[in-house]
Design a protein around this motif. Sequence first.
Motif, PDB file in Angstrom:
ATOM      1  N   CYS A   1       1.214  -1.113   0.129  1.00 47.97           N
ATOM      2  CA  CYS A   1      -0.469   0.004   0.052  1.00 47.97           C
ATOM      3  C   CYS A   1       0.721   0.988   0.093  1.00 47.97           C
ATOM      4  CB  CYS A   1      -0.861   0.350   1.239  1.00 47.97           C
ATOM      5  SG  CYS A   1      -1.681   1.229   1.475  1.00 47.97           S
ATOM      6  N   PRO A   2       1.092   2.294  -1.236  1.00 44.79           N
ATOM      7  CA  PRO A   2       1.743   3.438  -0.579  1.00 44.79           C
ATOM      8  C   PRO A   2       1.219   4.519   0.295  1.00 44.79           C
ATOM      9  CG  PRO A   2       0.549   3.129  -2.801  1.00 44.79           C
ATOM     10  CD  PRO A   2       0.005   2.057  -2.021  1.00 44.79           C
ATOM     11  N   ASP A   3      -0.070   4.294   1.057  1.00 42.34           N
ATOM     12  CA  ASP A   3      -0.736   5.328   1.746  1.00 42.34           C
ATOM     13  C   ASP A   3       0.133   5.146   2.960  1.00 42.34           C
ATOM     14  OD1 ASP A   3      -0.899   7.528  -0.221  1.00 42.34           O
ATOM     15  OD2 ASP A   3      -2.723   6.772   0.120  1.00 42.34           O
TER      16      ASP A   3
ATOM     17  N   CYS B   1      -1.985   2.652   4.307  1.00 40.92           N
ATOM     18  CA  CYS B   1      -3.014   3.165   5.761  1.00 40.92           C
ATOM     19  C   CYS B   1      -3.600   1.539   5.997  1.00 40.92           C
ATOM     20  CB  CYS B   1      -3.894   3.648   5.175  1.00 40.92           C
ATOM     21  SG  CYS B   1      -4.542   3.192   3.209  1.00 40.92           S
ATOM     22  N   ILE B   2      -3.444  -0.054   5.440  1.00 45.32           N
ATOM     23  CA  ILE B   2      -4.053  -1.134   5.938  1.00 45.32           C
ATOM     24  C   ILE B   2      -2.958  -1.510   7.231  1.00 45.32           C
ATOM     25  CG2 ILE B   2      -4.534  -3.408   5.051  1.00 45.32           C
ATOM     26  CD1 ILE B   2      -3.901  -1.990   2.574  1.00 45.32           C
TER      27      ILE B   2
ATOM     28  N   ILE C   1      -8.596  -0.366   7.507  1.00 42.79           N
ATOM     29  CA  ILE C   1      -7.838   0.157   6.544  1.00 42.79           C
ATOM     30  C   ILE C   1      -8.879   1.708   6.729  1.00 42.79           C
ATOM     31  CG2 ILE C   1      -8.436   0.623   3.804  1.00 42.79           C
ATOM     32  CD1 ILE C   1      -8.680  -2.360   3.523  1.00 42.79           C
TER      33      ILE C   1
ATOM     34  N   CYS D   1      -6.694   6.254   2.236  1.00 40.01           N
ATOM     35  CA  CYS D   1      -6.585   5.381   1.268  1.00 40.01           C
ATOM     36  C   CYS D   1      -6.493   6.218   0.070  1.00 40.01           C
ATOM     37  CB  CYS D   1      -7.934   4.574   1.317  1.00 40.01           C
ATOM     38  SG  CYS D   1      -8.462   3.220  -0.392  1.00 40.01           S
ATOM     39  N   MET D   2      -5.718   5.845  -1.263  1.00 37.46           N
ATOM     40  CA  MET D   2      -5.720   6.718  -2.922  1.00 37.46           C
ATOM     41  C   MET D   2      -6.937   5.671  -4.010  1.00 37.46           C
ATOM     42  SD  MET D   2      -2.371   7.354  -4.137  1.00 37.46           S
ATOM     43  CE  MET D   2      -1.104   5.870  -4.515  1.00 37.46           C
ATOM     44  N   TYR D   3      -7.715   5.388  -3.212  1.00 38.50           N
ATOM     45  CA  TYR D   3      -8.053   3.684  -3.803  1.00 38.50           C
ATOM     46  C   TYR D   3      -8.015   3.630  -5.520  1.00 38.50           C
ATOM     47  CZ  TYR D   3     -11.864   5.202  -1.072  1.00 38.50           C
ATOM     48  OH  TYR D   3     -13.261   5.819   0.447  1.00 38.50           O
ATOM     49  N   CYS D   4      -6.268   3.226  -5.094  1.00 41.23           N
ATOM     50  CA  CYS D   4      -5.555   2.710  -6.539  1.00 41.23           C
ATOM     51  C   CYS D   4      -5.608   0.864  -6.972  1.00 41.23           C
ATOM     52  CB  CYS D   4      -4.396   3.250  -5.706  1.00 41.23           C
ATOM     53  SG  CYS D   4      -3.164   1.933  -4.558  1.00 41.23           S
ATOM     54  N   GLY D   5      -6.279   0.963  -5.551  1.00 41.84           N
ATOM     55  CA  GLY D   5      -5.880  -0.988  -5.676  1.00 41.84           C
ATOM     56  C   GLY D   5      -5.644  -1.842  -6.023  1.00 41.84           C
TER      57      GLY D   5
ATOM     58  N   CYS E   1      -3.901  -3.475  -3.461  1.00 40.25           N
ATOM     59  CA  CYS E   1      -4.144  -4.188  -1.981  1.00 40.25           C
ATOM     60  C   CYS E   1      -4.616  -5.433  -2.846  1.00 40.25           C
ATOM     61  CB  CYS E   1      -4.570  -3.570  -1.178  1.00 40.25           C
ATOM     62  SG  CYS E   1      -5.749  -2.687  -1.266  1.00 40.25           S
TER      63      CYS E   1
ATOM     64  N   TRP F   1     -13.664  -5.341  -4.478  1.00 42.58           N
ATOM     65  CA  TRP F   1     -13.981  -3.660  -4.089  1.00 42.58           C
ATOM     66  C   TRP F   1     -15.656  -4.093  -4.479  1.00 42.58           C
ATOM     67  CZ3 TRP F   1     -11.474   0.380  -3.921  1.00 42.58           C
ATOM     68  CH2 TRP F   1     -10.298   0.654  -4.324  1.00 42.58           C
TER      69      TRP F   1
END
Length: 163
Positions: free
Chosen positions: A64-66, A68-69, A98, A103-107, A109, A120
């Motif tokens: 996860c790039p953020d 946030c998990i 989460i 989260c930036m919803y990049c998907g 994960c 999703w």
Amino acid sequence: MATKAGGLIKGLSVTFKELTKTVVKGPATVQYPHVKETPPIRARGVIALKEENCTVCMLCARSCPDWCIYIEGHKEKAPPRRAGGKPRTVSKLDRFDIDYALCMYCGICVEVCPFDALFWSPEYEYSEPRIADLLHDKERLGEWMETVPEAPALEAGAEAKKK
Ligand code: SF4
Ligand code: SF4
């Protein structure tokens, strides 16, 4: 100079086309929350967790790039798969959160999970007055599973995944 004028005309033609579309069809936006749109079936609304599939491998959290998990787990002894086999050690999930405020919803994960534990859902109505309440725990993420659409039918010639 000729290129600049050409660009300007091209830009204005797009503006005029969009303006005509709005006048003819009406605005592209809706008066939410009085009017609600149905999102496309594959929309990235919220991530659902299928807890029984999660092996606590941490791949999603590390990818996860953020960051946030948040995952925590522990090991447990489990009986052997077959009679006479060795007892096994399995990982059990204690925490899976989460933070949707980050989260930036990049998907990423959902894509990297090797065990089909993340999906999703197109649901998008989970705004909160307090930003801290955007942290969804594993129970809440599990509840989103009910809203995950059925997987589309396989294309002709494709083979179903062996279980
Ligand atoms: S969608 Fe992207 S940012 Fe959001 S939790 Fe997954 S990896 Fe992180
Ligand atoms: S990648 Fe999948 S199996 Fe691994 S911790 Fe994340 S959700 Fe669980």
